[in-house]
Design an enzyme around this catalytic site. Structure first.
Site, PDB file in Angstrom:
ATOM      1  N   GLN A   1     123.188  10.260  32.596  1.00 43.58           N
ATOM      2  CA  GLN A   1     122.636   9.430  33.664  1.00 43.58           C
ATOM      3  C   GLN A   1     123.363   9.633  34.983  1.00 43.58           C
ATOM      4  OE1 GLN A   1     124.430   5.088  33.111  1.00 43.58           O
ATOM      5  NE2 GLN A   1     123.699   5.912  31.149  1.00 43.58           N
TER       6      GLN A   1
ATOM      7  N   HIS B   1     123.732   7.427  39.068  1.00 42.42           N
ATOM      8  CA  HIS B   1     123.471   6.201  39.819  1.00 42.42           C
ATOM      9  C   HIS B   1     123.279   6.517  41.297  1.00 42.42           C
ATOM     10  CE1 HIS B   1     124.641   4.255  36.174  1.00 42.42           C
ATOM     11  NE2 HIS B   1     125.898   4.662  36.259  1.00 42.42           N
TER      12      HIS B   1
ATOM     13  N   GLU C   1     131.264   3.023  39.078  1.00 40.32           N
ATOM     14  CA  GLU C   1     131.901   2.445  37.903  1.00 40.32           C
ATOM     15  C   GLU C   1     133.176   3.206  37.546  1.00 40.32           C
ATOM     16  OE1 GLU C   1     128.394   2.771  35.445  1.00 40.32           O
ATOM     17  OE2 GLU C   1     129.237   4.457  34.337  1.00 40.32           O
TER      18      GLU C   1
ATOM     19  N   HIS D   1     126.769  11.906  34.337  1.00 44.61           N
ATOM     20  CA  HIS D   1     127.825  11.595  33.381  1.00 44.61           C
ATOM     21  C   HIS D   1     127.224  11.021  32.100  1.00 44.61           C
ATOM     22  CE1 HIS D   1     127.137   7.819  35.591  1.00 44.61           C
ATOM     23  NE2 HIS D   1     127.464   7.212  34.464  1.00 44.61           N
TER      24      HIS D   1
ATOM     25  N   ARG E   1     117.995   8.449  34.453  1.00 43.44           N
ATOM     26  CA  ARG E   1     118.424   9.178  33.258  1.00 43.44           C
ATOM     27  C   ARG E   1     118.028  10.642  33.338  1.00 43.44           C
ATOM     28  NH1 ARG E   1     117.036   4.049  32.154  1.00 43.44           N
ATOM     29  NH2 ARG E   1     118.622   2.813  31.076  1.00 43.44           N
TER      30      ARG E   1
END
Length: 394
Positions: free
Chosen positions: A92, A94, A129, A262, A281
């Site tokens: 995926q 972001h 993240e 990642h 994804r």
């Protein structure tokens, strides 16, 4: 200061044992993938005064402090988790904040329901993240250099992969990576399933060849063989081979910024992220893959995975430095009879014990237990164990 009761998410890829063992309870036999600590409306932590999102909404400036409220609004801008991967998660990426704002506004304008399986943007926020390993932790992070990816694919000796090997060597780095990922995700599914099966068999063969030789690539092929076992026929298996394989030692971390592809493969760690649900994804999932939108978001930049080790801060704090402000993660390794650690801050905090027994603000925390500390609430930490501290930069 409120002790937190935290929901556990039973995603299929979760470990059945890691979180129960940390908490000292019997496993249920079902996967327990994530324990959420925070005020995410989908699964907020509970406190003696109500759910944490309700506590914050009742008096945002008291809970968050005026600085954090002015900067991030009347909500906790991060979500802290325990993440226990027993099987690979989806590959995926972001979006950054501007991409999320545009994508969310577009889907709202077109009336795409928030719960629609083909919806890409659940909110207008970005989702950087950080994962910090508590055990050995395997993952994929960022693109390999195209020549290194070509070498890895060529060693498999799968005829149908040769065109991708040639593409990786025929263009500048960004163009090569973009062209190969696009070709993989748009290939004929039946033909790709055959290619993935042949590549999986080759990975297993090379893993055996490397066993006992010390060859560094053995662990990589073992990881890709495991991915193929969990996702047979998925083009994401080959896409994963374009990425760096990384094995974190306990205490090491990865920061995952916008546009970086990642996947987490296996292991147990503490994760912190901006409070968003936006995920695009690339594969290793039965869920929707929006190839055109994905290709707009991915940053086709090759480089190492950038393993983070904590930097020593004042008063024994070990800080995981990141370039964003929505969260800040650090840890304290406390020794019995050691100095008192003063953790009072003008920003909200969640404190999480992962080892031993820690006393924070008069509360005893064992492994897996956590507390929410409002801004400017006096708090000191003592004991013997490891305490993670999550807050913001404001």
């Amino acid at each position: 200061m409120d002790r937190l009761a935290n929901p556990i998410r039973p995603y299929a890829w979760g470990s059945a044992t890691a979180i129960p063992h940390l908490l000292g309870v019997e496993p249920t036999g079902e996967p327990q993938a994530e324990m959420w600590m925070g005020a995410h409306p989908g699964a907020p932590s509970r406190t003696p005064r109500g759910t944490l999102d309700e506590v914050i909404a009742a008096d945002p400036e008291r809970a968050l402090g005026p600085r954090a409220t002015a900067r991030f609004g009347p909500r906790l801008p991060f979500l802290l988790k325990l993440l226990a991967a027993g099987a690979p998660l989806s590959l995926q990426v972001h979006p950054d904040r501007a991409q999320a704002e545009r994508g969310y506004a577009d889907e709202e304008r077109r009336g795409v329901p928030l719960d629609a399986p083909h919806r890409n943007y659940k909110d207008p926020n970005h989702k950087p993240e950080l994962i910090c390993a508590l055990t050995l932790f395997d993952g994929l992070c960022g693109f390999r250099a195209p020549d290194a990816a070509a070498e890895l694919l060529a060693r498999l000796e799968v005829d149908s992969l040769k065109p991708y090997v040639d593409l990786l060597g025929a263009h500048p780095q960004e163009a090569a990576l973009r062209e190969v990922l696009t070709a993989l995700l748009t290939a004929d599914p039946e033909q790709m399933a055959v290619t993935v099966a042949e590549a999986a068999a080759a990975c297993a063969r090379l893993t055996e060849q490397a066993r006992g030789t010390g060859a560094t690539w053995g662990a990589e092929y073992a990881a890709y063989a495991s991915i193929a076992h969990h996702y047979p026929g998925d083009p994401g298996v080959i896409a994963a081979m374009l990425l760096n394989h990384v094995r974190l030692q306990p205490g090491e971390a990865l920061y995952l910024g916008a546009g970086v592809p990642h996947a987490y493969l296996q292991g147990f760690g503490v994760e912190i992220m901006a409070n968003s649900d936006n995920v695009l994804r690339c594969g290793l999932t039965p869920k929707h893959v929006d190839v055109p939108e994905l290709l707009r978001i991915v940053r086709f930049e090759a480089g190492g995975p950038g393993v983070l080790r904590p930097a020593a801060g004042p008063d024994g704090e070990q800080v995981y430095e990141t370039p964003i402000d929505e969260f800040r993660l650090s840890r304290y390794v406390l020794a019995e009879g050691g100095p008192v650690r003063r953790l009072t801050a003008p920003t909200p905090q969640i404190l999480l014990c992962t080892e031993g027994a820690v006393h924070a603000g008069g509360l005893r925390l064992g492994p897996g237990e956590s507390v929410f500390v409002p801004a400017d609430e006096p708090v000191e930490a003592t004991g013997e164990g490891t305490l993670f501290r999550a807050t913001v930069v404001a």
